[in-house]
Design a protein around this motif. Sequence first.
Motif, short mmCIF file in Angstrom:
data_model
loop_
_atom_site.label_atom_id
_atom_site.label_comp_id
_atom_site.label_asym_id
_atom_site.label_seq_id
_atom_site.Cartn_x
_atom_site.Cartn_y
_atom_site.Cartn_z
N THR A 281 3.07 0.43 -15.60
CA THR A 281 2.09 1.43 -15.17
C THR A 281 2.08 2.56 -16.20
N GLU A 282 1.89 3.79 -15.74
CA GLU A 282 1.82 4.92 -16.66
C GLU A 282 3.14 5.12 -17.41
N ALA A 296 -5.41 -4.52 -9.21
CA ALA A 296 -5.89 -3.58 -8.20
C ALA A 296 -5.45 -2.15 -8.55
N TYR A 297 -4.22 -2.03 -9.03
CA TYR A 297 -3.71 -0.70 -9.37
C TYR A 297 -4.49 -0.09 -10.53
N LEU A 298 -4.86 -0.91 -11.50
CA LEU A 298 -5.56 -0.41 -12.69
C LEU A 298 -7.05 -0.22 -12.44
N ASN A 299 -7.56 -0.71 -11.31
CA ASN A 299 -8.97 -0.58 -10.97
C ASN A 299 -9.20 0.75 -10.26
N PRO A 300 -9.85 1.72 -10.91
CA PRO A 300 -10.01 3.05 -10.27
C PRO A 300 -10.84 3.01 -9.00
N LYS A 301 -11.60 1.93 -8.79
CA LYS A 301 -12.42 1.83 -7.59
C LYS A 301 -11.64 1.26 -6.40
N LYS A 305 -5.32 3.81 -0.59
CA LYS A 305 -4.60 3.62 0.68
C LYS A 305 -4.11 2.18 0.84
N LYS A 306 -4.66 1.28 0.05
CA LYS A 306 -4.24 -0.12 0.14
C LYS A 306 -3.20 -0.49 -0.92
N LEU A 307 -2.81 0.50 -1.73
CA LEU A 307 -1.79 0.28 -2.75
C LEU A 307 -0.41 0.63 -2.21
N PHE A 308 0.57 -0.20 -2.51
CA PHE A 308 1.96 0.07 -2.15
C PHE A 308 2.84 -0.13 -3.38
N VAL A 309 3.87 0.68 -3.47
CA VAL A 309 4.90 0.49 -4.50
C VAL A 309 6.24 0.41 -3.79
N ARG A 329 -0.69 6.70 -8.85
CA ARG A 329 -1.75 6.53 -7.86
C ARG A 329 -1.21 6.42 -6.44
N VAL A 330 0.06 6.09 -6.29
CA VAL A 330 0.64 5.86 -4.96
C VAL A 330 1.49 7.06 -4.59
N LYS A 331 1.06 7.80 -3.59
CA LYS A 331 1.77 9.02 -3.20
C LYS A 331 3.14 8.71 -2.59
#
Length: 389
Positions: A281-282, A296-301, A305-309, A329-331
């Motif tokens: 990632t970054e 999905a992570y790299l897709n800004p659209k 809320k559907k991303l998990f780490v 991107r994942v809080k």
Amino acid sequence: METFLQKAIQSIQSSIISFSKYITANDTGSTGAHQAGFHIHKNSWKLIFPEPGIKGSNKDKYVTIKWQDSFETSSRFIYYGTGTRNEYRLTRFGKGFPFLSDENIGNLLIICKKSDEYYEAFVLKTDEDIDDFFAELNISSTDTNGIIPKQFEQTAAENLYECFLKFLSSLKIDFPTTIELAKNARNCYNNAYSITDKIIKANPDKEILNWLDAEFQLFKTIENDRYLKRIQTPFETVEELVITANTILNRRKSRAGKSLEHHLSEIFNTFSISFASQTVTEDNKKPDFIFPGLDAYLNPKFDNKKLFVLAAKTTCKDRWRQILNEADRVKTKHLFTLQQGISKNQLEEMYKYDVCLVVPKTYLQSFPEEFRSKILTLDGFINEVSTRQ
């Protein structure tokens, strides 16, 4: 100067019997237990008495304990068998005793019996010391809260062990890769105990611990085979001894570091969950798992809320901060760990920085009661991810 780790290992090697456990909120009194004092698992009664306690009556034993090779306490082992209680505890430490505060939750306690009335005890506080302790004694983090074995003990079923030996005889190299080791240990265990996908889905928290234990037993089987003759032969130089010892220890720590990730991957595959592991990632960061995947992570659209780490760390008292910047991107970062017990202060800090713990279901009781509702089991984490996929 000898460290507490070195002193603890030396004490274990010269003791009648030894015991280890993670210090929990129940020990410090944070859960509202009957009293503060170290809980000793019922299976470890041999550390204290010549025979187990009998339900219906209490019994105790006063001993002297030397802590950290520094100071002594006149303490009391007691079995509570009256009423609804059925437990062993170590109590009475005197004023100013430093190891029953909340800050010690998650530290590793080691108790060594030197004689019937004299014991030595040590508390290891850092992740590095705890990992080195497991590696040097060749035990697993899942073997805590019990008697420390002094030598290799074959506790698995005969058919499991036979599967280990078949795998060992098939090896063309000294040691398999960590992923091959995990896969074969898992296959041996599943075949020996008829574990199906249905059983895994019913209780992933239980099965991942079984796989971890099976892998560790397989690793010890291979290690004993590979090094038994070598260590029975005199070393010609000290340097040769050190090189061999370091090779063994480094391999142990390398295996333990990857083991969780391999078995978690198999769990997620069994549940047909989409994920990617060890992707970049970054800032060239490599989170252990991203759900549903890197694209999905790299897709800004894609909906954040559907991303998990998820990070996987055997111990995390100090290391949890390493995951904070792994995926911007994942809080909320999820962290799966085998750590048993973390202090209130550390848990508060974790949640302040949006780190959510994930632990095997049986480990929940080792955490302060007020935090248990915030901690996910593996099954609970899988349900959250599946719902959003």
